[in-house]
Scaffold this motif. Structure first.
Motif, PDB file in Angstrom:
ATOM      1  N   LEU A   1       0.674  -1.231   0.010  1.00 25.60           N
ATOM      2  CA  LEU A   1       0.070   0.006   0.021  1.00 25.60           C
ATOM      3  C   LEU A   1       0.931   1.152   0.093  1.00 25.60           C
TER       4      LEU A   1
ATOM      5  N   VAL B   1      -0.920   5.112  -0.654  1.00 26.66           N
ATOM      6  CA  VAL B   1      -2.283   5.124  -0.036  1.00 26.66           C
ATOM      7  C   VAL B   1      -1.770   5.807   1.472  1.00 26.66           C
TER       8      VAL B   1
ATOM      9  N   GLU C   1      -5.271   5.069   6.420  1.00 27.64           N
ATOM     10  CA  GLU C   1      -6.241   4.166   5.549  1.00 27.64           C
ATOM     11  C   GLU C   1      -5.499   2.624   5.616  1.00 27.64           C
ATOM     12  N   ILE C   2      -4.222   2.812   5.855  1.00 31.14           N
ATOM     13  CA  ILE C   2      -3.393   1.432   5.515  1.00 31.14           C
ATOM     14  C   ILE C   2      -4.044   0.544   6.636  1.00 31.14           C
TER      15      ILE C   2
ATOM     16  N   HIS D   1      -6.876  -0.126   8.015  1.00 31.14           N
ATOM     17  CA  HIS D   1      -8.197  -0.260   7.979  1.00 31.14           C
ATOM     18  C   HIS D   1      -8.216  -1.422   6.629  1.00 31.14           C
ATOM     19  N   ARG D   2      -7.391  -1.014   5.520  1.00 30.67           N
ATOM     20  CA  ARG D   2      -7.439  -1.890   4.565  1.00 30.67           C
ATOM     21  C   ARG D   2      -6.774  -3.312   4.738  1.00 30.67           C
ATOM     22  N   ILE D   3      -5.975  -3.179   5.533  1.00 31.71           N
ATOM     23  CA  ILE D   3      -5.054  -4.506   5.779  1.00 31.71           C
ATOM     24  C   ILE D   3      -6.186  -5.602   6.545  1.00 31.71           C
TER      25      ILE D   3
ATOM     26  N   GLN E   1      -9.296  -5.280   6.593  1.00 33.81           N
ATOM     27  CA  GLN E   1     -10.751  -5.827   5.786  1.00 33.81           C
ATOM     28  C   GLN E   1      -9.927  -6.887   4.787  1.00 33.81           C
ATOM     29  N   ILE E   2      -8.926  -6.900   4.188  1.00 29.10           N
ATOM     30  CA  ILE E   2      -8.922  -7.890   3.407  1.00 29.10           C
ATOM     31  C   ILE E   2      -8.479  -9.380   3.844  1.00 29.10           C
TER      32      ILE E   2
ATOM     33  N   HIS F   1     -11.659 -10.746   5.038  1.00 34.52           N
ATOM     34  CA  HIS F   1     -12.096 -11.364   3.856  1.00 34.52           C
ATOM     35  C   HIS F   1     -11.381 -12.621   3.441  1.00 34.52           C
TER      36      HIS F   1
ATOM     37  N   LEU G   1      -5.449  -5.698  -2.867  1.00 36.68           N
ATOM     38  CA  LEU G   1      -5.179  -4.512  -1.955  1.00 36.68           C
ATOM     39  C   LEU G   1      -4.975  -3.484  -3.060  1.00 36.68           C
TER      40      LEU G   1
ATOM     41  N   GLU H   1      -6.492  -2.944  -5.604  1.00 41.05           N
ATOM     42  CA  GLU H   1      -7.820  -2.912  -6.547  1.00 41.05           C
ATOM     43  C   GLU H   1      -7.476  -2.821  -8.078  1.00 41.05           C
TER      44      GLU H   1
END
Ligand SMILES: Nc1ncnc2c1ncn2[C@@H]1O[C@H](COP(=O)(O)OP(=O)(O)OP(=O)(O)O)[C@@H](O)[C@H]1O
Ligand SMILES: Nc1ncnc2c1ncn2[C@@H]1O[C@H](COP(=O)(O)OP(=O)(O)OP(=O)(O)O)[C@@H](O)[C@H]1O
Length: 524
Positions: A113, A118, A122-123, A125-127, A129-130, A133, A162, A164
């Motif tokens: 990221l 990025v 935000e980093i 949260h995105r980690i 989330q994935i 998942h 990550l 996208e």
């Protein structure tokens, strides 16, 4: 629905400078917006090479020459700056280890990221989330090298997702996953496809589980030519004979012939080859295997199955004396395993690793097979005759002088098996023997293994492929929760729904086919 072409190849050819023949020969096709395309072809037909050409890494990254053109959304890919397409066209490779740069899972994902600028807040949260998942949130702080093969593959997918990407290329992404994780992984891709506008190219030998997601199929032949391009249903229904001639797996729901179960040898009454008594093993004080009791008989073919991280590879390493148990005893051919001299042990016991590259020691395919015969002092003629025979049996004669690291995934796997068969050992241990193989080479590999078994060799293999267990094994051990939860004939395992669920296994496709066969109205 009208689709726009995202990637287009026009009369595209690609050759490795070290090879006489082109690997990809005059390909013209497009991948479209929001479409999922399956790319199939025999082992060595150029599927992985094509995926690397499509994201612009090749021909620059290797000694290779290309002609014709590839366009990404109407622009020539060779006009993009080096690496510029990595974000838009993400690839999850066959070998997840080649993809990692950092030590822990979290650092690896953060690194990806950060490279894409990025914002810091935000980093995390995105980690999270994935990782949620893909069911790996508990491994966030873990060192990547301590993950099991399947766990690594999931992290490799996470780091591509990550970014996208616009196009996602999946090069045998599920080959290391346990049957349930494989299904979940595919469902995950399906969900992503609904939420993200994604063009997907899937390279898989066994496409069964992907079918509900796939729109089109492209078929390459052994010479790297495109021989079919069309709706997946049409190709599997009307081109079955051609596909089978090329050694390509036909998904169960389209198959007109069932594969009969191979008759097995009744070896369980024979003398034990290897026995484990109450074996336990921990890493850093956390137990991996506890109180394991197993007996492998002479000439028996045994499968070890279980979810990712269940300890299957660890078990093979204990048997091969590459690890020492904390407790318990292992007896090999009536002698304590620890009493064997190293050279004698390696002659009587062969081990094919999960990652074939971990085994390669020389610069050519030929030398790799000849290596231990040379060490053991065989004369030149014997070595040459035996090496040539093995290379021919494993369809590697053409690649004789190629560097083992420059072979296709399937060829590397076959080479790693061939190197273990210079002598007929008493016990052969295989970690995922048929991983990455097309239908024909899988059948041939299993045929060779069955022949060795008939000569009295005990064969123990770890696999996620329940069809192999069903067709070839007399016995199967299920590892779950650090223990052996099942030992018996595979046939009775398929009736144990609760255990199959707990151990994240599935039934073989012949028993799952009723669910889907009707949909396509295929007569059998
Ligand atoms: N070098 C290591 N150091 C610490 N832990 C490890 C190491 N190698 C594996 N492990 C851990 O030991 C457990 C068992 O791993 P192992 O590779 O034996 O599983 P497996 O059943 O073969 O998995 P897979 O099907 O994913 O290949 C896993 O939880 C893994 O994270
Ligand atoms: N770096 C390289 N240098 C030279 N030759 C290579 C290199 N990589 C692959 N090859 C050769 O190119 C051919 C195509 O390999 P590729 O990996 O693209 O096949 P594949 O269809 O993906 O095979 P598999 O199904 O076994 O993974 C093979 O004959 C292989 O030996």
């Amino acid at each position: 629905m009208s689709h726009k072409p995202v990637l287009t190849a026009e009369h595209y050819s690609f050759s490795y400078e070290t090879l006489d023949q082109p690997t990809l020969d005059d390909l013209t096709f497009s991948l479209y917006d929001n479409e999922a395309t399956l790319l199939i072809g025999p082992s060595g037909s150029g599927k992985s090479s094509l995926s690397l050409c499509l994201n612009g890494l090749y021909p620059d990254a290797v000694e290779g020459v290309a002609s014709g053109e590839i366009f990404y959304r109407g622009h020539l890919i060779k006009d993009f700056a080096k690496g510029a397409l990595n974000q838009q066209i993400g690839i999850v490779f066959q070998d997840p280890e080649s993809q990692f740069c950092m030590i822990t899972v979290e650092d690896e994902l953060a690194f990806t990221l950060e490279n894409c600028q990025v914002p810091r807040d935000e980093i995390e949260h995105r980690i999270n989330q994935i990782l949620n998942h893909i069911g790996m949130i508990d491994y966030k702080q873990q060192a990547i090298h301590t993950l099991s093969g399947g766990q690594k593959q999931k992290i490799a997918l996470a780091s591509v997702l990550l970014l996208e990407p616009d196009v996602l290329i999946l090069d045998e992404p599920t080959a290391n996953l346990d049957p349930m994780s494989r299904l979940e992984f595919i469902q995950l891709i399906e969900q992503l496809r609904m939420t993200m506008a994604l063009t997907i190219l899937i390279i898989e030998h066994q496409a069964d589980d992907w079918l509900k997601l796939i729109d089109r199929a492209l078929v390459l032949n052994q010479d790297g030519q495109l021989i079919e391009d069309g709706p997946v249903d049409t190709i599997f229904q009307t081109k079955q004979t051609v596909l089978m001639e090329h050694g390509i797996f036909i998904p169960e729901q389209y198959r007109r012939h069932n594969h009969p179960r191979k008759p097995t040898i009744d070896a369980v009454h024979r003398k034990p080859c290897l026995a484990m008594k109450n074996v336990s093993f921990s890493r850093n004080h956390s137990p991996i295997l506890q109180h394991i009791n197993m007996t492998f008989h002479q000439g028996e073919m045994i499968a070890i199955v279980g979810e990712n991280g269940a300890g299957k590879s660890t078990l093979l390493q204990l048997i091969a004396r590459l690890l020492q148990p904390n407790d318990g005893a292992i007896t090999f051919l009536e002698k304590s395993l620890n009493d064997w001299k190293e050279a004698a042990l390696r002659q009587h016991m062969g081990f094919v690793f999960q990652n074939p590259e971990h085994q390669f020691l020389t610069d050519t395919t030929y030398d790799e097979v000849a290596f231990s015969m040379t060490l053991n002092g065989y004369d030149y003629d014997t070595i040459n005759r035996r090496t040539t025979q093995l290379l021919s049996d494993f369809q590697l004669l053409q690649e004789k002088w190629q560097n083992p690291f420059a072979l296709s995934g399937g060829q590397k796997r076959r080479l790693s098996v061939a190197t273990m068969l210079d002598e007929t050992p008493d016990l052969l241990l295989f970690d995922e023997p048929t991983f990455g193989q097309d239908a024909q080479t899988t059948a041939e590999l299993m045929h060779l293994m069955t022949n060795i078994q008939k000569q009295g060799t005990t064969i123990v293999f770890v696999t996620h492929d329940m069809d192999l267990v069903d067709q070839y094994c007399e016995s199967v051990y299920v590892l779950h929760d650090q223990k052996v939860q099942y030992y018996n004939d595979p046939k009775t395992l398929w009736q144990q729904d609760t255990l199959l669920n707990q151990a994240r296994l599935r039934k073989p496709s012949r028993l799952e086919e009723e669910k889907v066969g009707v949909v396509h109205g295929v007569s059998r």
